[in-house]
Design a protein around this motif. Structure first.
Motif, PDB file in Angstrom:
ATOM      1  N   ALA A   1       0.842  -1.244   0.237  1.00  0.00           N
ATOM      2  CA  ALA A   1       0.192   0.046   0.119  1.00  0.00           C
ATOM      3  C   ALA A   1       0.953   1.141  -0.069  1.00  0.00           C
ATOM      4  CB  ALA A   1      -0.853  -0.013   1.326  1.00  0.00           C
ATOM      5  N   PRO A   2       0.513   2.297  -0.405  1.00  0.00           N
ATOM      6  CA  PRO A   2       1.202   3.667  -0.514  1.00  0.00           C
ATOM      7  C   PRO A   2       1.513   3.884   1.149  1.00  0.00           C
ATOM      8  CG  PRO A   2      -0.758   3.989  -1.821  1.00  0.00           C
ATOM      9  CD  PRO A   2      -1.035   2.570  -1.007  1.00  0.00           C
ATOM     10  N   HIS A   3       2.767   4.533   1.163  1.00  0.00           N
ATOM     11  CA  HIS A   3       3.183   4.846   2.514  1.00  0.00           C
ATOM     12  C   HIS A   3       4.454   5.703   2.445  1.00  0.00           C
ATOM     13  CE1 HIS A   3       5.838   1.889   0.422  1.00  0.00           C
ATOM     14  NE2 HIS A   3       6.856   2.185   1.267  1.00  0.00           N
ATOM     15  N   TYR A   4       4.826   6.168   3.462  1.00  0.00           N
ATOM     16  CA  TYR A   4       5.917   7.172   3.676  1.00  0.00           C
ATOM     17  C   TYR A   4       7.478   6.294   3.875  1.00  0.00           C
ATOM     18  CZ  TYR A   4       1.955  10.039   5.333  1.00  0.00           C
ATOM     19  OH  TYR A   4       0.767  10.652   5.374  1.00  0.00           O
ATOM     20  N   GLU A   5       8.377   6.899   3.381  1.00  0.00           N
ATOM     21  CA  GLU A   5       9.524   6.336   3.820  1.00  0.00           C
ATOM     22  C   GLU A   5      10.414   7.610   4.264  1.00  0.00           C
ATOM     23  OE1 GLU A   5      11.797   3.607   1.782  1.00  0.00           O
ATOM     24  OE2 GLU A   5       9.694   2.517   0.982  1.00  0.00           O
ATOM     25  N   VAL A   6      11.205   7.661   5.589  1.00  0.00           N
ATOM     26  CA  VAL A   6      11.564   8.625   6.163  1.00  0.00           C
ATOM     27  C   VAL A   6      13.013   8.136   6.414  1.00  0.00           C
ATOM     28  CG1 VAL A   6      11.636   9.983   8.088  1.00  0.00           C
ATOM     29  CG2 VAL A   6       9.490   9.115   7.315  1.00  0.00           C
ATOM     30  N   PHE A   7      13.879   9.227   5.819  1.00  0.00           N
ATOM     31  CA  PHE A   7      15.471   9.074   6.027  1.00  0.00           C
ATOM     32  C   PHE A   7      15.793  10.099   7.095  1.00  0.00           C
ATOM     33  CE2 PHE A   7      14.049   8.045   1.914  1.00  0.00           C
ATOM     34  CZ  PHE A   7      14.984   6.882   1.710  1.00  0.00           C
ATOM     35  N   VAL A   8      16.569   9.612   8.362  1.00  0.00           N
ATOM     36  CA  VAL A   8      16.950  10.369   9.416  1.00  0.00           C
ATOM     37  C   VAL A   8      18.562  10.227   9.484  1.00  0.00           C
ATOM     38  CG1 VAL A   8      14.869  10.247  10.509  1.00  0.00           C
ATOM     39  CG2 VAL A   8      16.525   8.461  10.874  1.00  0.00           C
ATOM     40  N   GLU A   9      18.952  11.209  10.221  1.00  0.00           N
ATOM     41  CA  GLU A   9      20.375  11.252  10.462  1.00  0.00           C
ATOM     42  C   GLU A   9      20.399  11.518  12.078  1.00  0.00           C
ATOM     43  OE1 GLU A   9      24.658  13.790  10.040  1.00  0.00           O
ATOM     44  OE2 GLU A   9      23.365  13.810   8.354  1.00  0.00           O
ATOM     45  N   LEU A  10      21.021  10.767  12.859  1.00  0.00           N
ATOM     46  CA  LEU A  10      20.797  10.858  14.222  1.00  0.00           C
ATOM     47  C   LEU A  10      22.251  10.946  14.947  1.00  0.00           C
ATOM     48  CD1 LEU A  10      18.351   7.967  15.025  1.00  0.00           C
ATOM     49  CD2 LEU A  10      18.232  10.515  14.928  1.00  0.00           C
ATOM     50  N   ARG A  11      22.517  11.534  15.922  1.00  0.00           N
ATOM     51  CA  ARG A  11      23.713  11.455  16.801  1.00  0.00           C
ATOM     52  C   ARG A  11      23.438  10.723  18.071  1.00  0.00           C
ATOM     53  NH1 ARG A  11      25.978  17.341  17.088  1.00  0.00           N
ATOM     54  NH2 ARG A  11      26.403  16.696  14.888  1.00  0.00           N
ATOM     55  N   GLY A  12      24.411   9.780  18.294  1.00  0.00           N
ATOM     56  CA  GLY A  12      24.298   9.319  19.796  1.00  0.00           C
ATOM     57  C   GLY A  12      23.527   7.695  19.484  1.00  0.00           C
ATOM     58  N   LEU A  13      23.492   7.402  18.099  1.00  0.00           N
ATOM     59  CA  LEU A  13      23.020   6.126  18.021  1.00  0.00           C
ATOM     60  C   LEU A  13      23.223   5.633  16.577  1.00  0.00           C
ATOM     61  CD1 LEU A  13      20.629   4.448  19.849  1.00  0.00           C
ATOM     62  CD2 LEU A  13      18.767   5.414  18.085  1.00  0.00           C
ATOM     63  N   ARG A  14      23.689   4.462  16.493  1.00  0.00           N
ATOM     64  CA  ARG A  14      24.085   3.875  15.379  1.00  0.00           C
ATOM     65  C   ARG A  14      23.299   2.949  14.612  1.00  0.00           C
ATOM     66  NH1 ARG A  14      30.546   2.558  16.606  1.00  0.00           N
ATOM     67  NH2 ARG A  14      31.003   4.762  17.107  1.00  0.00           N
ATOM     68  N   ASP A  15      22.164   2.219  15.264  1.00  0.00           N
ATOM     69  CA  ASP A  15      21.287   1.140  14.799  1.00  0.00           C
ATOM     70  C   ASP A  15      19.888   1.556  15.377  1.00  0.00           C
ATOM     71  OD1 ASP A  15      20.496  -0.540  13.023  1.00  0.00           O
ATOM     72  OD2 ASP A  15      21.549  -2.286  14.076  1.00  0.00           O
ATOM     73  N   LEU A  16      19.037   1.260  14.568  1.00  0.00           N
ATOM     74  CA  LEU A  16      17.519   1.261  15.160  1.00  0.00           C
ATOM     75  C   LEU A  16      16.757  -0.250  15.046  1.00  0.00           C
ATOM     76  CD1 LEU A  16      16.214   4.245  13.159  1.00  0.00           C
ATOM     77  CD2 LEU A  16      16.723   4.266  15.436  1.00  0.00           C
ATOM     78  N   SER A  17      16.288  -0.372  16.174  1.00  0.00           N
ATOM     79  CA  SER A  17      15.444  -1.814  16.222  1.00  0.00           C
ATOM     80  C   SER A  17      14.350  -1.680  15.869  1.00  0.00           C
ATOM     81  CB  SER A  17      15.375  -2.275  17.541  1.00  0.00           C
ATOM     82  OG  SER A  17      14.610  -1.217  18.177  1.00  0.00           O
TER      83      SER A  17
END
Length: 542
Positions: free
Chosen positions: A454-470
């Motif tokens: 289905a249509p959806h959003y894709e979000v690209f983020v740059e973070l400081r203090g975190l190298r991976d996302l669960s």
């Protein structure tokens, strides 16, 4: 007493003569820079006072001021009056894009005299800026006391204080280098030479943000360049330009040692420590997409310093000026003789009808409709403003959002500033994480690569203090959006909108994206170009 119109004309002549005198002095005394600066500053201060009085007169008769401005924008022989104009001209499409700030105007006295005789927003805005800055920060107009960080490939962009060029310690040529990263690095190096800076000015808050990120990453080499009085070769720095710029440098081992010592202590409050006499940070834009960078700078590198955003521009046209530099949230007086403005009350009606500058209500939001140049009539600027007060009859406004930056895959329309709040709330649930930057993509732009979903959003983020996302952390953003936007939640429940996909990008990804934009425009928050999508996809690390 003379009629207000005659007084305004007389004041315009006085402003023109004073500015012409200031520029003539600057040209005539090349060998005496301190005296040249002092005389020019005095003449411009008087000119600014005269223009303030003219603005007070214009603000007392907003309707007439707007009608006169409209007449000057229409072809000769056209039926006069705003009512006839609105009946004849339908509401147009979106305004053409315009960079925030134009090229540096010529500083020839008679050219300025002619431009000041009529309506000249860049000149009049800069006069008001210099006068407001001096009143709030007494040492801000010191010679060579301002460093400019601003990129405009191919030509320099007019700084806020362009009528007083002796303010600036950064060379004009640096801002026109072909590479954004090279331009900001060179300007930063020249700024670092001057310990006695009073003002740090950036065309966009993102430019200051990226220049200070370069300082974090490259301070040992910058210190070495300071010590040796050289400009290191690098990508985007042509050899001829490097030679000319390097000729302006001189070895300064003491300043290089100070830079090393302060950077070794860490980067919180680094700006105030490197420039202890700094009074204010001036940014060309502090709302919308730029607010994220301003907030990050206030909390870290520029901690303890006030921020001042002097101008409000839309579609490349200067429309308003901020006369309250010490207020934390920028607000702008819409000047009635700079453009003909109309406003669409929000939310929009089925058959929208615009209201005029003198018909606005405090506390309400309006979409901006602009007639700022001959031939470009009743263009939708794509910006929503909130009226926060009045100065005489002139409205004072705060920009709220850019209409073309709303997310929508099923007509749900999530505004830019509200999406950012949801994202910041989700990031706050990830221990140790701080949001550096982000951008969104609607799945239609991905084509077949998004898969059968289905249509959806894709979000690209740059973070400081975190190298991976669960997976649990990634879901938090979708959960926050459902909590904040009932329509989005309804579509998600029915399966009409698929789950949001969140990607973590590497450090510096957004600086490269801004370079690829190719012009000094505010950062888009909804990406609509495939080449830029491919660039950001290539930086994903998780």
């Amino acid at each position: 007493m003379l009629p207000a119109v005659a007084v305004a004309v007389a004041v315009a002549v006085a402003v023109a003569v004073a500015v012409a005198v200031a520029v003539a002095v600057a040209v005539a005394l090349p060998a005496a820079p301190a005296l040249r600066h002092r005389l020019a500053r005095s003449a411009l201060r008087r000119a600014a006072g005269w223009y303030r009085r003219r603005l007070e007169l214009l603000g007392s008769e907003v309707r007439l001021s707007q009608e006169r401005r409209l007449r000057r924008l229409l072809p000769a022989g056209t039926a006069r009056g705003s009512e006839a104009f609105r009946e004849r001209q339908p509401l147009g499409q979106s305004c053409p894009d315009g960079a925030p700030g134009g090229q540096v105007p010529p500083l020839r006295p008679w050219a300025l005299l002619r431009s000041c005789w009529g309506t000249d927003p860049p000149l009049q805005g800069s006069l008001l800026y210099l006068d407001t800055l001096r009143a709030a920060f007494p040492q801000a107009l010191a010679p060579r006391g301002t460093a400019l960080l601003s990129w405009a490939p191919g030509h320099p962009r007019a700084p806020a204080g362009w009528p007083l060029p002796t303010l600036y310690c950064t060379p004009d040529e640096a801002g026109g280098l072909p590479s954004r990263a090279a331009a900001l690095r060179v300007q930063l190096l020249f700024a670092l030479r001057e310990r006695a800076l009073h003002v740090l000015e950036a065309g966009l808050a993102a430019e200051l943000h990226d220049a200070l990120a370069a300082l974090r990453a490259d301070w040992p080499r910058l210190a070495q360049d300071l010590a040796l009085g050289r400009l290191s070769p690098g990508p985007g720095l042509p050899e001829g330009a490097r030679g000319r710029l390097q000729a302006l440098l001189a070895p300064d081992a003491a300043r290089a040692a100070e830079l090393r010592a302060e950077c070794a202590r860490g980067f919180e409050g680094i700006v105030q420590r490197l420039w202890p006499q700094l009074e204010v940070v001036v940014v060309g834009m502090a709302h919308g997409a730029e607010q994220l960078y301003c907030d990050a700078l206030r909390q870290a590198d520029c901690k303890g310093l006030p921020f001042y955003c002097p101008f409000y521009r839309a579609a490349g046209a200067l429309l308003g000026v901020n006369l309250w530099p010490e207020e934390p949230a920028p607000r702008f007086l819409l000047c009635p003789d700079w453009a003909f403005c109309e406003f669409l009350p929000c939310p929009l009606e089925e058959e929208p009808r615009t209201v005029l500058l003198g018909e606005l209500w405090e506390g309400r939001e309006y979409g901006l409709v602009l007639t700022a140049r001959p031939g470009e009539y009743r263009c939708r600027a794509g910006e929503v403003l909130r009226v926060v007060g009045f100065h005489k009859q002139c409205p004072v406004v705060e920009p709220v959002r850019r209409e073309n930056q709303a997310l929508s895959v099923r007509g749900e329309s999530i505004p830019e500033e509200r999406f950012c709040r949801s994202l910041c709330r989700a990031v706050g649930m990830w221990p140790g994480a701080r949001l550096v930057d982000y951008i969104c993509v609607e799945s239609a732009l991905l084509g077949a690569s998004s898969g059968a979903c289905a249509p959806h959003y894709e979000v690209f983020v740059e973070l400081r203090g975190l190298r991976d996302l669960s997976e649990g952390q990634r879901y938090k953003l979708d959960q926050c959006l459902q909590e904040d936007f009932p329509v989005y939640k309804s579509f998600r429940f029915k399966g009409s909108i698929g789950p949001l996909r969140l990607h973590l990008v590497g450090a510096g990804a957004f600086a490269r994206l801004r370079e690829a934009l190719g012009s000094p425009l505010p950062m888009p928050r909804v990406l609509r170009e495939e080449r830029l999508l491919q660039l950001i996809q290539g930086t994903v690390v998780s």
